[in-house]
Scaffold this motif. Structure first.
Motif, PDB file in Angstrom:
ATOM      1  N   GLU A   1     -12.962 -43.924  50.319  1.00  0.00           N
ATOM      2  CA  GLU A   1     -13.978 -44.789  50.902  1.00  0.00           C
ATOM      3  C   GLU A   1     -15.192 -43.908  51.160  1.00  0.00           C
ATOM      4  N   ASN A   2     -16.275 -44.161  50.432  1.00  0.00           N
ATOM      5  CA  ASN A   2     -17.461 -43.287  50.503  1.00  0.00           C
ATOM      6  C   ASN A   2     -17.098 -41.838  50.188  1.00  0.00           C
TER       7      ASN A   2
ATOM      8  N   THR B   1     -18.165 -34.106  51.141  1.00  0.00           N
ATOM      9  CA  THR B   1     -17.600 -35.035  52.113  1.00  0.00           C
ATOM     10  C   THR B   1     -16.325 -34.470  52.746  1.00  0.00           C
TER      11      THR B   1
ATOM     12  N   PHE C   1     -24.276 -40.831  49.477  1.00  0.00           N
ATOM     13  CA  PHE C   1     -23.392 -40.710  50.636  1.00  0.00           C
ATOM     14  C   PHE C   1     -24.088 -39.869  51.693  1.00  0.00           C
TER      15      PHE C   1
ATOM     16  N   LEU D   1     -15.211 -44.395  42.768  1.00  0.00           N
ATOM     17  CA  LEU D   1     -15.971 -45.077  43.807  1.00  0.00           C
ATOM     18  C   LEU D   1     -15.272 -46.323  44.325  1.00  0.00           C
TER      19      LEU D   1
ATOM     20  N   GLN E   1     -18.220 -49.758  46.417  1.00  0.00           N
ATOM     21  CA  GLN E   1     -19.198 -48.672  46.426  1.00  0.00           C
ATOM     22  C   GLN E   1     -19.965 -48.598  45.100  1.00  0.00           C
TER      23      GLN E   1
ATOM     24  N   ARG F   1     -22.612 -51.231  45.430  1.00  0.00           N
ATOM     25  CA  ARG F   1     -23.653 -50.822  46.378  1.00  0.00           C
ATOM     26  C   ARG F   1     -24.613 -49.818  45.748  1.00  0.00           C
TER      27      ARG F   1
END
Length: 651
Positions: free
Chosen positions: A294-295, A331, A523, A581, A585, A588
């Protein structure tokens, strides 16, 4: 603090940084030269005073002999050619370099490594490295403290760490240790060892918590110690014959048909070294189960679903990997939620190791440590930044101490020479299961004393030879800059601040260049790595967007055919893949960029984006009032407008 005004708070300036590196302009050349000359002379003095009664083996007149002069000439010629060729190297030292995970080198580590090289210690045993083996063990304890692991060797459950050539080998060591510890209780059952509180079946034995497995190992060792030597040898051989290291994977699982070869769970963002590691260990690439994100952060719901399925199908899990600072997007996975998922899984009888791949982000942990080693609150950390750390990021770092093992790379955010990786496990007692024997190197059994045990380091690590100079570099650096927010933390603090400034400028850049491109930071950055997605205004094709970013990257990549000075900046690229993704996502990001996902095809199945590693501490040059971040965006804007002008003229 305002990210938009990097020069307004001069109290942010820490002059310790001025002494840390050789410097973008070589400003500290005198300091480094002075240290190198001093310690070279000290090394020569040591040689001359080892046995001063021994006469010189090289005659003083040898330097005038034609053969000597010819050799010196050849050596100088080759070294001059090497020096000239190296001028084509990538300028990692420069704040104009924001590409891959490399930067300038810390002077304490650089000097320590160069100082140690003439002694040439081999860190496999104290016979070959009586000084630097201890330094390596101490460096492991320094890293353990940074991570929140027990780090007092007087404690039975003290952590242990050792250096590796890099994160890949450290990840492999994590797999080796986890498999050895997971399979050992099964071997004890198969050997029918009396007097131990063994699980009732192979599945339960294979799913003991690591702490319970270590307790069982300790009980086995204590029981062995009560036996007479003949019986001790017999039982040792009997258990050894049942171990997975002796039988091999095929033999072990054939002997235990109720068990399946275990899976390793990792997010799709995990480093490719995990695939390598499973192949090397013989588990096979098929046993690597990649979890959705997720992200670009591990999705706890996907982990829960996978664990429920594994428990239902009685599919063993060896390890779940969480990433602390992904190498592509920077991340940080929710480590606290991975630990919570394991706790829930234990209720279903399924247990596994939790390993954190912190090759990139490991040294960011210094930002979260007080000088006494305690954890700083989120508010304490956040006082230095605009957004960092989010609650999720703080929770991830706070949870490190409850994991089983961690990979950290001193040659990344530790600013030390390649190759210095590190593997750290929370409880050193499990390392006994990896011990090898070689009588010509390692003498006697495994000592009980912590420091004495690991002076025979080669018994426990994959390598048979390893540089003691690298260990000296890591140890000395950590002594000069202790691993807490007030000392080493000044380095990542400067770079995380730079990342926040970069992120804010990227938002403005998107507005300023809106007539030419659609720009997006896909992100929000968790660390000091920021990506930027770009698409020419009005374009819907992913192939065209990729071609555009490739052209930009050609201006940012090293080209040994051209002088380095022709490049204003150096950068790198990565990709966004819809299968990584996920649908939400993908929609988006691609929609925000004006791209049509229907233009994806087998040849263009991912979107190329710019990737910026902001680890140079001089990106904001307070001395001269220069922001290299501002200069980079100015450069990028000029190149984008030039490319768009060419495209429009062509059409």
């Amino acid at each position: 603090m305002s990210a938009a005004q990097p020069f307004s708070d001069m109290e942010l300036r820490n002059h310790t940084l001025d002494a840390c590196f050789l410097g973008p302009y070589g400003e500290n050349d005198t300091l480094l030269e002075k240290m190198l000359v001093e310690f070279l002379r000290d090394h020569v003095y040591w040689r001359r005073n080892f046995h001063p009664e021994d006469p010189p083996a090289i005659a003083t007149g040898a330097a005038h002999h034609p053969d000597y002069l010819a050799f010196e000439s050849r050596m100088r010629r080759e070294l001059h050619q090497l020096s000239a060729a190296l001028k084509k190297s990538v300028p990692f030292h420069s704040p104009r370099y924001i590409g891959h995970m490399a930067s300038d080198l810390l002077l304490p580590g650089l000097a320590a490594q160069m100082l140690t090289l003439p002694y040439n210690p081999n860190n496999v045993s104290e016979d070959a490295a009586p000084v630097t083996v201890d330094m390596e063990v101490q460096a492991g304890l320094q890293l353990a403290r940074m991570l929140g692991y027990p780090h007092d060797p007087a404690q039975d459950a003290c952590a242990f760490g050792h250096l590796t050539s890099g994160g890949t080998l450290a990840n492999y060591q994590a797999l080796r240790l986890a498999l050895a510890l997971k399979a050992f209780p099964v071997a004890l059952r198969a050997a029918q060892v009396p007097g131990l509180n063994l699980p009732g079946d192979d599945w339960s034995a294979f799913n003991l918590a690591q702490a319970d497995g270590i307790a069982l190992l300790t009980a086995w060792q204590s029981w062995l110690a009560t036996l007479i030597p003949v019986e001790r040898s017999r039982w040792s051989q009997r258990v050894e014959g049942e171990r997975i290291e002796q039988r091999g994977l095929a033999g072990f699982f054939a002997a235990h048909p109720d068990l399946k070869v275990p899976l390793v769970l990792a997010p799709v963002t995990a480093h490719y070294s995990w695939s390598k590691g499973l192949k090397l260990l013989g588990l096979g690439r098929d046993q690597l189960a990649l979890l959705s994100t997720e992200n670009m952060r591990l999705d706890p719901a996907a982990l829960h679903d996978t664990l429920e399925r594994c428990a239902r199908e009685r599919q063993a899990v060896l390890m779940c990997v969480a990433v602390l600072g992904g190498t592509e997007y920077g991340t940080i996975d929710p480590i606290d939620q991975v630990l919570a998922a394991r706790e829930a899984s234990r209720e279903r009888g399924l247990d596994f190791a939790v390993h954190v791949d912190a090759a990139w982000g490991g040294y960011l942990a210094t930002l979260f440590r007080n000088e006494d080693g305690s954890l700083r609150s989120r508010d304490e950390v956040a006082a230095d930044y605009v957004q960092f750390p989010t609650s999720a990021v703080h929770a991830a770092f706070a949870a490190l101490g409850a994991t089983d093992s961690v990979t950290v790379d001193p040659h990344k955010l530790g600013y030390l020479p390649y190759g210095s990786g590190a593997f750290i496990c929370r409880d050193h007692r499990a390392m006994t299961l990896l011990a090898e024997r070689a009588d010509y190197v390692f003498h006697g059994g495994i000592p009980r004393d912590y420091l004495a045990r690991y002076r025979s380091l080669g018994q426990f690590i994959p390598e048979g030879s390893k540089s003691g100079a690298a260990a000296a570099a890591v140890y000395v650096t950590h002594k000069v800059l202790p691993l807490d927010h007030a000392h080493f933390g000044i380095l990542p603090r400067a770079t995380v601040r730079a990342a926040e400034i970069f992120d804010a400028h990227a938002q403005r850049f998107a507005l300023e260049q809106a007539d030419y491109v659609q720009a997006l930071v896909p992100f929000a950055p968790d660390s000091n790595l920021v990506c930027l997605a770009l698409n020419p205004r009005g374009n819907r094709s992913i192939a065209v967007a990729n071609a555009f970013v490739r052209e930009l990257h050609d201006m940012l990549r090293c080209d040994p055919r051209q002088p380095l000075q022709t490049k204003e900046f150096f950068g790198s690229v990565t990709t966004l893949r819809p299968d990584m993704l996920g649908p939400a996502q993908t929609t988006r990001i691609f929609t925000a960029l004006g791209l049509d996902t229907s233009t994806l095809d087998p040849r263009e199945d991912r979107l190329m984006i710019l990737r910026h590693t902001l680890m140079n501490p001089y990106l904001i040059d307070h001395e001269n009032g220069i922001s290299y971040i501002d200069r980079y965006f100015d450069f990028l804007g000029r190149r984008i407008r030039a490319l768009r002008a060419v495209t429009r003229n062509d059409t």
